[in-house]
Write an enzyme that holds these catalytic residues in place. Structure first.
Site, PDB file in Angstrom:
ATOM      1  N   SER A 138       0.791  -1.230   0.000  1.00 44.42           N
ATOM      2  CA  SER A 138       0.000   0.000   0.000  1.00 44.42           C
ATOM      3  C   SER A 138       0.822   1.277   0.000  1.00 44.42           C
ATOM      4  O   SER A 138       0.309   2.324  -0.377  1.00 44.42           O
ATOM      5  CB  SER A 138      -0.962  -0.007   1.191  1.00 44.42           C
ATOM      6  OG  SER A 138      -0.260  -0.220   2.405  1.00 44.42           O
ATOM      7  N   HIS A 166      -5.322  -3.464  -2.666  1.00 50.30           N
ATOM      8  CA  HIS A 166      -5.067  -2.464  -3.711  1.00 50.30           C
ATOM      9  C   HIS A 166      -4.941  -3.074  -5.104  1.00 50.30           C
ATOM     10  O   HIS A 166      -4.619  -2.360  -6.056  1.00 50.30           O
ATOM     11  CB  HIS A 166      -3.790  -1.682  -3.399  1.00 50.30           C
ATOM     12  CG  HIS A 166      -3.922  -0.793  -2.214  1.00 50.30           C
ATOM     13  ND1 HIS A 166      -4.517   0.439  -2.265  1.00 50.30           N
ATOM     14  CD2 HIS A 166      -3.560  -0.971  -0.924  1.00 50.30           C
ATOM     15  CE1 HIS A 166      -4.497   0.989  -1.066  1.00 50.30           C
ATOM     16  NE2 HIS A 166      -3.917   0.154  -0.228  1.00 50.30           N
ATOM     17  N   LYS A 198     -11.405   0.355  -1.156  1.00 49.62           N
ATOM     18  CA  LYS A 198     -10.498   0.890  -2.167  1.00 49.62           C
ATOM     19  C   LYS A 198     -11.267   0.982  -3.494  1.00 49.62           C
ATOM     20  O   LYS A 198     -12.176   1.778  -3.585  1.00 49.62           O
ATOM     21  CB  LYS A 198      -9.253   0.008  -2.253  1.00 49.62           C
ATOM     22  CG  LYS A 198      -8.612  -0.252  -0.861  1.00 49.62           C
ATOM     23  CD  LYS A 198      -7.759   0.866  -0.329  1.00 49.62           C
ATOM     24  CE  LYS A 198      -7.587   0.877   1.176  1.00 49.62           C
ATOM     25  NZ  LYS A 198      -6.775  -0.181   1.759  1.00 49.62           N
TER      26      LYS A 198
HETATM   27  C1  LIG Z   1      -6.614  -0.407   3.358  1.00 49.08           C
HETATM   28  C2  LIG Z   1      -5.985  -1.701   3.641  1.00 49.08           C
HETATM   29  C3  LIG Z   1      -6.508  -2.550   4.608  1.00 49.08           C
HETATM   30  C4  LIG Z   1      -7.629  -2.138   5.509  1.00 49.08           C
HETATM   31  O1  LIG Z   1      -8.839  -2.176   4.835  1.00 49.08           O
HETATM   32  P1  LIG Z   1     -10.065  -1.325   5.422  1.00 49.08           P
HETATM   33  O2  LIG Z   1     -11.246  -1.920   4.749  1.00 49.08           O
HETATM   34  O3  LIG Z   1      -9.798   0.103   5.034  1.00 49.08           O
HETATM   35  O4  LIG Z   1     -10.082  -1.522   6.899  1.00 49.08           O
HETATM   36  C5  LIG Z   1      -5.921  -3.794   4.771  1.00 49.08           C
HETATM   37  N1  LIG Z   1      -4.856  -4.165   4.035  1.00 49.08           N
HETATM   38  C6  LIG Z   1      -4.319  -3.363   3.105  1.00 49.08           C
HETATM   39  C7  LIG Z   1      -3.149  -3.839   2.312  1.00 49.08           C
HETATM   40  C8  LIG Z   1      -4.861  -2.102   2.888  1.00 49.08           C
HETATM   41  O5  LIG Z   1      -4.315  -1.296   1.987  1.00 49.08           O
END
Ligand SMILES: *Cc1c(COP(=O)(O)O)cnc(C)c1O
Length: 344
Positions: A138, A166, A198
């Site tokens: 991320s 992502h 996302k």
């Molecule tokens: C954003 C993200 C999360 C968390 O997801 P949410 O639904 O925002 O809690 C978990 N793992 C990765 C790699 C992320 O980028």
């Protein structure tokens, strides 16, 4: 101009998505009222699980309140103090916290270092091993080598957890993510986590795996069992977003914008980290320089956040640029021109 959001396909504002959420609220109200195991188990939650499993190429799916909750609950359910977890050093905080809560013995290997991981497995592999990695990372925008990880999982009779938050909607011919791109989705040793926060433009998350694995997690995932169910309207909106995603044109528009940005940035000699995803970090170095560049861009009308330690390693403060299918070519060109002026 927003170059900071993870709403890569613009679905948070898509009319079909908004309509599905509104109709659901008008028919069934807003909140779910209780955990799924009590009375919060709306039929649309199952419909979304089936849709996700079919699209992603897995036998089954389980919805969870968020990606943070999914990862914490998943590692806690999969591992105990007799388990060895093998984790990429740059894994998302939710995987780090899940590993801690599970009380497993945790080994961290160098970022993307499959040989280092293999050495760790040979030295420490206990009877129960789980490999854990982000799919798309991320803060760096680079990708795990899923084939190499799955090969090691096979050789050491381990499970492999890939968190592709992502990758969904970004990679793969129809936006199915990193595992679709590599053709390894649905493998019996693979458990995949994704989020609706996302590219799907909403809120909530999911875990994918075999029927057997998902049935077991349904009974054991404490962050799902002891938490209020996702509201039906969120699931209805996500189902609508998933349908639009599968039409393909927004995924193709995003992939074109990524290619265009990278080609032009490379031609300008900008210090981009290597990435073929919607996350395009530009390393600046010192914290103050990154903050100053972010502020200068903001003054010119571009929202590009500076990401600093401890989120990223010391000395690698960066601008984290994220691209969207909704960006127009002219907007991308004007951002690049501003980057040329402010980050020389
Ligand atoms: C954003 C993200 C999360 C968390 O997801 P949410 O639904 O925002 O809690 C978990 N793992 C990765 C790699 C992320 O980028």
């Amino acid at each position: 101009m927003n170059f900071a959001a993870n709403d890569y396909l613009g679905f948070s504002h898509h009319p079909e998505v908004i309509r599905a959420a509104t109709e659901s609220i008008e028919a069934d109200g807003f909140g779910s009222g209780a955990s799924r195991l009590v009375s919060g188990d709306a039929p649309v939650l199952h419909e979304l699980e089936e849709g996700l499993a079919a699209f992603k190429g897995y036998e089954a799916a389980l919805l969870v309140g968020s990606g943070m909750l999914a990862n914490i609950g998943l590692l806690d359910a999969l591992a105990d103090r007799h388990t060895h977890l093998f984790c990429d050093r740059l894994n998302h905080a939710s995987l780090v916290d899940g590993a801690r809560l599970s009380r497993a013995t945790t080994h961290r290997y160098g970022h993307l270092d499959a040989m280092g991981l293999e050495a760790l497995l040979q030295r420490h592999g206990g009877s129960r091993n789980v490999l854990v990695s982000d799919g798309v990372f991320s803060m760096d925008g680079d990708c795990a080598d899923v084939a190499a990880l799955l090969g090691l999982a096979d050789a050491h009779e381990a499970l492999l957890v890939i968190d592709d938050a992502h990758g969904l909607g970004v990679l793969g011919e129809s936006g199915g993510g990193l595992t679709q791109e590599t053709g390894l989705q649905g493998h019996a040793r693979l458990i995949e986590v994704g989020t609706f926060g996302k590219a799907l433009g909403g809120y909530g998350a999911f875990i994918l795996g075999t029927n057997e694995m998902i049935a077991e997690l349904r009974q054991r995932l404490r962050t799902m069992i002891y938490s209020t169910a996702l509201p039906a309207c969120a699931a209805a909106a996500t189902l609508a977003a998933l349908k639009v995603l599968q039409q393909g044109d927004r995924v193709r528009a995003l992939q074109m914008n990524i290619r265009s940005f990278v080609e032009q940035a490379e031609a300008m000699g900008l210090n981009l980290m290597p990435s073929r995803t919607a996350i395009q970090p530009l390393v600046v170095g010192e914290d103050e320089a990154a903050l100053a560049a972010s502020q200068a861009l903001r003054d010119e009308g571009f929202f590009v956040p500076a990401i600093r330690p401890p989120t990223v390693p010391e000395g690698t403060a960066r601008l984290r640029i994220t691209l969207s299918a909704m960006h127009e070519e002219a907007q991308i060109e004007s951002l690049l021109a501003a980057l040329g002026r402010e980050v020389a």
